[in-house]
Scaffold this motif. Sequence first.
Motif, PDB file in Angstrom:
ATOM      1  N   VAL A   1       5.842  -4.938  -0.087  1.00 43.73           N
ATOM      2  CA  VAL A   1       5.437  -3.749   0.459  1.00 43.73           C
ATOM      3  C   VAL A   1       4.418  -3.741   1.094  1.00 43.73           C
ATOM      4  CG1 VAL A   1       5.293  -1.698  -0.501  1.00 43.73           C
ATOM      5  CG2 VAL A   1       6.428  -3.226  -2.282  1.00 43.73           C
ATOM      6  N   GLN A   2       4.995  -2.900   2.197  1.00 38.77           N
ATOM      7  CA  GLN A   2       3.361  -1.829   2.535  1.00 38.77           C
ATOM      8  C   GLN A   2       3.372  -0.295   2.143  1.00 38.77           C
ATOM      9  OE1 GLN A   2       4.059  -4.228   7.251  1.00 38.77           O
ATOM     10  NE2 GLN A   2       2.297  -2.912   6.931  1.00 38.77           N
ATOM     11  N   ALA A   3       2.193   0.061   2.682  1.00 42.85           N
ATOM     12  CA  ALA A   3       1.766   1.584   2.115  1.00 42.85           C
ATOM     13  C   ALA A   3       1.747   1.897   3.564  1.00 42.85           C
ATOM     14  CB  ALA A   3       0.783   1.734   1.302  1.00 42.85           C
ATOM     15  N   PHE A   4       1.500   3.525   3.063  1.00 47.11           N
ATOM     16  CA  PHE A   4       1.641   4.560   4.739  1.00 47.11           C
ATOM     17  C   PHE A   4      -0.273   5.642   3.963  1.00 47.11           C
ATOM     18  CE2 PHE A   4       2.232   7.918   7.996  1.00 47.11           C
ATOM     19  CZ  PHE A   4       2.106   6.961   8.742  1.00 47.11           C
ATOM     20  N   ASN A   5      -0.308   5.761   5.311  1.00 46.50           N
ATOM     21  CA  ASN A   5      -2.063   6.236   4.617  1.00 46.50           C
ATOM     22  C   ASN A   5      -1.447   7.216   5.682  1.00 46.50           C
ATOM     23  OD1 ASN A   5      -2.506   5.964   7.354  1.00 46.50           O
ATOM     24  ND2 ASN A   5      -4.808   4.421   6.092  1.00 46.50           N
ATOM     25  N   GLY A   6      -0.338   8.017   6.413  1.00 47.09           N
ATOM     26  CA  GLY A   6      -0.881   8.992   7.433  1.00 47.09           C
ATOM     27  C   GLY A   6      -0.630   8.797   8.680  1.00 47.09           C
ATOM     28  N   THR A   7      -1.116   7.363   9.345  1.00 48.06           N
ATOM     29  CA  THR A   7      -1.409   6.838  10.453  1.00 48.06           C
ATOM     30  C   THR A   7      -0.938   6.149  10.273  1.00 48.06           C
ATOM     31  OG1 THR A   7      -3.481   8.634  10.435  1.00 48.06           O
ATOM     32  CG2 THR A   7      -3.953   6.778  12.504  1.00 48.06           C
ATOM     33  N   ALA A   8      -1.361   4.658   9.630  1.00 47.31           N
ATOM     34  CA  ALA A   8      -0.446   3.790  10.277  1.00 47.31           C
ATOM     35  C   ALA A   8      -0.278   3.078   8.487  1.00 47.31           C
ATOM     36  CB  ALA A   8      -2.203   2.686  10.944  1.00 47.31           C
ATOM     37  N   TRP A   9      -0.485   1.828   8.875  1.00 46.00           N
ATOM     38  CA  TRP A   9       0.787   0.587   7.400  1.00 46.00           C
ATOM     39  C   TRP A   9      -0.393  -0.192   6.977  1.00 46.00           C
ATOM     40  CZ3 TRP A   9       5.253   2.858   4.986  1.00 46.00           C
ATOM     41  CH2 TRP A   9       5.979   3.532   5.959  1.00 46.00           C
ATOM     42  N   GLY A  10      -0.902  -0.340   5.797  1.00 41.62           N
ATOM     43  CA  GLY A  10      -1.332  -1.613   5.031  1.00 41.62           C
ATOM     44  C   GLY A  10      -0.574  -2.375   4.794  1.00 41.62           C
ATOM     45  N   PRO A  11      -1.138  -3.771   4.198  1.00 42.22           N
ATOM     46  CA  PRO A  11      -0.572  -4.394   3.719  1.00 42.22           C
ATOM     47  C   PRO A  11      -0.922  -3.507   1.528  1.00 42.22           C
ATOM     48  CG  PRO A  11      -2.243  -5.332   4.213  1.00 42.22           C
ATOM     49  CD  PRO A  11      -2.353  -4.360   4.996  1.00 42.22           C
ATOM     50  N   THR A  12       0.309  -4.399   1.123  1.00 44.01           N
ATOM     51  CA  THR A  12      -0.230  -3.911  -0.846  1.00 44.01           C
ATOM     52  C   THR A  12      -0.376  -5.789  -1.164  1.00 44.01           C
ATOM     53  OG1 THR A  12       1.708  -3.689  -0.971  1.00 44.01           O
ATOM     54  CG2 THR A  12       0.688  -2.331  -0.572  1.00 44.01           C
ATOM     55  N   ARG A  13      -0.664  -5.620  -2.815  1.00 40.12           N
ATOM     56  CA  ARG A  13      -0.818  -7.327  -3.209  1.00 40.12           C
ATOM     57  C   ARG A  13       0.691  -7.217  -3.729  1.00 40.12           C
ATOM     58  NH1 ARG A  13      -3.502 -11.876  -4.238  1.00 40.12           N
ATOM     59  NH2 ARG A  13      -3.156 -12.485  -5.982  1.00 40.12           N
ATOM     60  N   ASN A  14       1.214  -7.822  -3.537  1.00 43.32           N
ATOM     61  CA  ASN A  14       2.879  -8.293  -4.018  1.00 43.32           C
ATOM     62  C   ASN A  14       2.565  -9.913  -4.875  1.00 43.32           C
ATOM     63  OD1 ASN A  14       4.677  -5.786  -2.836  1.00 43.32           O
ATOM     64  ND2 ASN A  14       3.448  -7.076  -1.435  1.00 43.32           N
ATOM     65  N   LEU A  15       2.027  -9.938  -5.938  1.00 46.05           N
ATOM     66  CA  LEU A  15       1.844 -11.216  -7.087  1.00 46.05           C
ATOM     67  C   LEU A  15       1.179 -12.291  -6.569  1.00 46.05           C
ATOM     68  CD1 LEU A  15       5.443 -10.418  -8.989  1.00 46.05           C
ATOM     69  CD2 LEU A  15       3.351  -9.531  -9.378  1.00 46.05           C
ATOM     70  N   GLY A  16       0.979 -11.350  -5.117  1.00 44.93           N
ATOM     71  CA  GLY A  16       0.492 -12.569  -4.878  1.00 44.93           C
ATOM     72  C   GLY A  16       1.323 -14.340  -3.635  1.00 44.93           C
ATOM     73  N   ALA A  17       2.433 -13.291  -3.287  1.00 44.81           N
ATOM     74  CA  ALA A  17       3.234 -14.161  -2.847  1.00 44.81           C
ATOM     75  C   ALA A  17       3.935 -13.344  -2.013  1.00 44.81           C
ATOM     76  CB  ALA A  17       4.446 -14.953  -4.357  1.00 44.81           C
ATOM     77  N   ARG A  18       5.059 -14.127  -0.780  1.00 45.90           N
ATOM     78  CA  ARG A  18       5.846 -12.665  -0.337  1.00 45.90           C
ATOM     79  C   ARG A  18       6.928 -12.812  -1.312  1.00 45.90           C
ATOM     80  NH1 ARG A  18       5.036 -14.234   5.390  1.00 45.90           N
ATOM     81  NH2 ARG A  18       7.522 -13.312   5.497  1.00 45.90           N
ATOM     82  N   THR A  19       7.720 -11.534  -1.104  1.00 41.56           N
ATOM     83  CA  THR A  19       8.806 -10.948  -1.826  1.00 41.56           C
ATOM     84  C   THR A  19       9.609 -10.420  -1.060  1.00 41.56           C
ATOM     85  OG1 THR A  19       9.590 -10.596  -4.367  1.00 41.56           O
ATOM     86  CG2 THR A  19       7.982  -9.104  -3.349  1.00 41.56           C
ATOM     87  N   TYR A  20      10.983 -10.154  -0.457  1.00 43.01           N
ATOM     88  CA  TYR A  20      11.966  -9.472   0.339  1.00 43.01           C
ATOM     89  C   TYR A  20      12.182  -7.989  -0.643  1.00 43.01           C
ATOM     90  CZ  TYR A  20      14.840  -7.373   3.353  1.00 43.01           C
ATOM     91  OH  TYR A  20      15.989  -6.734   4.344  1.00 43.01           O
ATOM     92  N   VAL A  21      11.457  -7.195  -0.395  1.00 47.22           N
ATOM     93  CA  VAL A  21      11.422  -5.682  -1.674  1.00 47.22           C
ATOM     94  C   VAL A  21      12.976  -5.074  -0.829  1.00 47.22           C
ATOM     95  CG1 VAL A  21      10.559  -3.481  -1.262  1.00 47.22           C
ATOM     96  CG2 VAL A  21       9.302  -5.226  -1.741  1.00 47.22           C
ATOM     97  N   ARG A  22      13.533  -4.766  -1.846  1.00 53.51           N
ATOM     98  CA  ARG A  22      15.044  -3.840  -1.130  1.00 53.51           C
ATOM     99  C   ARG A  22      15.493  -2.681  -2.161  1.00 53.51           C
ATOM    100  NH1 ARG A  22      19.216  -5.450   2.313  1.00 53.51           N
ATOM    101  NH2 ARG A  22      19.310  -7.719   2.424  1.00 53.51           N
ATOM    102  N   ALA A  23      14.630  -2.379  -2.678  1.00 55.38           N
ATOM    103  CA  ALA A  23      14.351  -0.844  -3.021  1.00 55.38           C
ATOM    104  C   ALA A  23      12.751  -0.863  -3.791  1.00 55.38           C
ATOM    105  CB  ALA A  23      14.917  -1.144  -4.298  1.00 55.38           C
ATOM    106  N   LEU A  24      12.847   0.778  -3.338  1.00 51.38           N
ATOM    107  CA  LEU A  24      11.638   1.289  -3.562  1.00 51.38           C
ATOM    108  C   LEU A  24      11.916   2.792  -4.219  1.00 51.38           C
ATOM    109  CD1 LEU A  24       9.418   0.494  -0.519  1.00 51.38           C
ATOM    110  CD2 LEU A  24       8.276   0.063  -2.554  1.00 51.38           C
ATOM    111  N   ALA A  25      10.551   3.500  -5.568  1.00 51.63           N
ATOM    112  CA  ALA A  25      11.316   4.305  -5.823  1.00 51.63           C
ATOM    113  C   ALA A  25       9.557   5.201  -6.098  1.00 51.63           C
ATOM    114  CB  ALA A  25      12.232   4.440  -6.808  1.00 51.63           C
TER     115      ALA A  25
END
Length: 809
Positions: A425-449
């Motif tokens: 997952v990446q999070a937007f702060n209004g200007t740019a995207w930043g990384p988040t911590r996904n259990l410490g491993a790469r995971t392919y994210v298909r759905a968000l809510a």
Amino acid sequence: MTLFHNRRLLLCLVVSLASLPGLYAHQPHDALLITATSPNYAVDQTMIVTSDYLSVSIGVYAPWRSTDGGKTFWVMRDLPNAPVNSVDFSPVYAADRTIYIAGNEGLFRSTDGGDSWAPIGPTAGTSVIDIAISPGFATDGTLLAITLSNQCWKSTDRGGTWTQVSAPAATLSRIAFNPRYPIEKTVLMGTSASGLYYSGNLGGAWNKLTPAWKKVTQILYSSSFATDRQIWVTTLGGGVYRTANAGSVWAPSNSGITDLNVNSIAVSPTFNSDGIVYVASRNGVFRSTNSGLSWTAASQVTRELSTQTQSHYRSLATGRLNGSNYLYVAMFEGLWSSTDNGNSWVDVDMIPAYLIRKISVSGTYATDHTVFATCYGGGALWTGDSGQTWAYKNIGLANSYPDGNAISPNFSNDHKAFLGTGAGVQAFNGTAWGPTRNLGARTYVRALAVSPNFAIDHTVFMGSDNIDTGNPVTVVYNGQVVPNQGVFRSSDGGVTYAPSGLAGPRISGIVISPNFANDRTMFASSPDGGLFKSVDGGATFFHLVVTPVENSILEVEISPTYPIDSTLLAASATAGIFKSTDGGGTWSEIPGSSLLTGLNMAFSPAFASDATLYFGTMQKGLLKSVDGGQTLLPTGLPNAFVMNVVVSPNYLADQTLFATTYQGVYKTTNGGTSWNYTFNPARMEQNREGNITTAGTWTPISANPASTLSALQTTQPLSATTITFTGSSVKFIGTNGPNLGLMSISLDGVSQGLVNLYSPTSLWQQSLWQTSGLPCTLHTLTVTAATSGTGKTGVIFDAVDYGRETCAH
């Protein structure tokens, strides 16, 4: 007749490895099965292309048609969501406009050039491997069809009724009429291990014609068969067999073919004069200039072959346009065309960068007019003026192939949004995207809510799907080994994520109750696990049976008044769309949806009073119901393959929806009666394979201000990059800076002059050159580094945006 049979070997998911940094080469942007051209191609410019399981959307097989020689494509209506085994045009297509498609869900016929389709048998739901059309079809209406159950069927009324006839005692694979039928009453039957059979009485009896061969993949009669008596047969493992005496004597003809697993064969449109034949093996195209006696390898396409299949070059078709011979090859890596007998290839972009995967509308749309989408290859697309203009916001974005997305219900205040990539997952702060911590491993994210109470509970749910990604199967979390797939929860605004009670299944959709703060209810859909429900905020889940005939649920949607009406919608891959009014306990099929694949669904925010629902479908486009789903009505949206539909939170007042199709984003302000195309641009990043090639010395660089954190740089004069695109406008995006020089621009071979890139400070994501008002056709843009008067040399290539303002939509 274009032939390639691929009985889906449970590839499960061609998931977007292109969304992993540095791994673009291993992802098929557009995995295809078949390409076929009209027998009257020079006039009608009609071609059909069918897909394998696409990565752009879970659970989808797409059938496209072009009527302008491949400049633009449309997803055809009315066809099932299933693999296609053959595409066959009537020999008198110019007069009768008839096409047949045989696939895993049966045989379908169009009598209007592909505008509409209907199932015709031989028996409902039977997998049809191949059909053969009589050369005398205009008068005799005769068809033969073979099925997966090794049956042979005959129709003499163009497919209206069928009679079963005899078949060889073998595993059937291909069937073909002698082009001189009915003068020479011969039909050939190919098998998977027994060679060829022939019949002289339309399948009344069959005789063995050859010894046992490897699986027959295509039978092709010469276009000059009346005089040269040539037939070619391709096989998986035995290469090509050829006869020059109408089948009395056969011999292998493989001189120069280095891969004997041959999928397809085609002859030049001018075969009678040039004798050129082409074959496609698993790993390349070969051509012969002497009617198949010997072969030479054509060039490879400019995209590295995927590791996800062993069969790359799958289906061939030829056609003649504007005095040139065209050769098309459908690959696991896309559709490619050549006008020089395979010496060079151009990528026909079947999954273009303007294609929207997911779209979200701001919860405060009435004041901020914001809509946010994730594009397949373009990144994060935004509008802040209700779709009048669109722009990419890719600063900090890890790659250009995001998938799932979600936006805060309080976006006007907190400017929060989220998207999923192949890394997390990446999070937007209004200007740019930043990384988040996904259990410490790469995971392919298909759905968000995002929780409707996000301002207070800071809760975000994400669903992952790691099939074929190379991402870890498990991960250590708090000292325990847990699956790296399923539903995960963040309670800190999307910064970190923890496992939920649903670990293991692939997840394609997540919805949250509008009363989540009190009822703690949410649902997650899975393409191979079905539908799951939680009533404790995701701590535990239980399985819901939507339909006993299928356990693939692609999408789930929840009523805005769920605490009162307990209403849900669920879309299966092939069994229809279903509704529950008791929180998922029991389900009923939406009337008229049994043959529809629901790609997205939406409730009116005023559902309690207006009972309005929208269904984005693959086969019928966008449908609307004003009686809670009892009847489905067409809307004014012109296209099928509606991947997304989102409704304004202020719908009761503004009647606004956005819908995305294969052509882009549409908007309505009258509830779907009429629509406006919003002309969203397509962005190609500098590392997009197929469309972008380089010459000279270009070095990948990482830079935070660049679009998706990366660019290409050269300091060598005459180093060039070439971009192909189909559109009517183009913008070259790069950098101005103190150490940069000049670049020359050429469009379609015509010089556009020099651009000075010098500036005293570095300026990223600049529009360095642009033009518009072009005809909608394939264009070639070439940018070449030159030395400035001060001796400085350098170009930084970040991305290219192109538009389709004058293209059909």
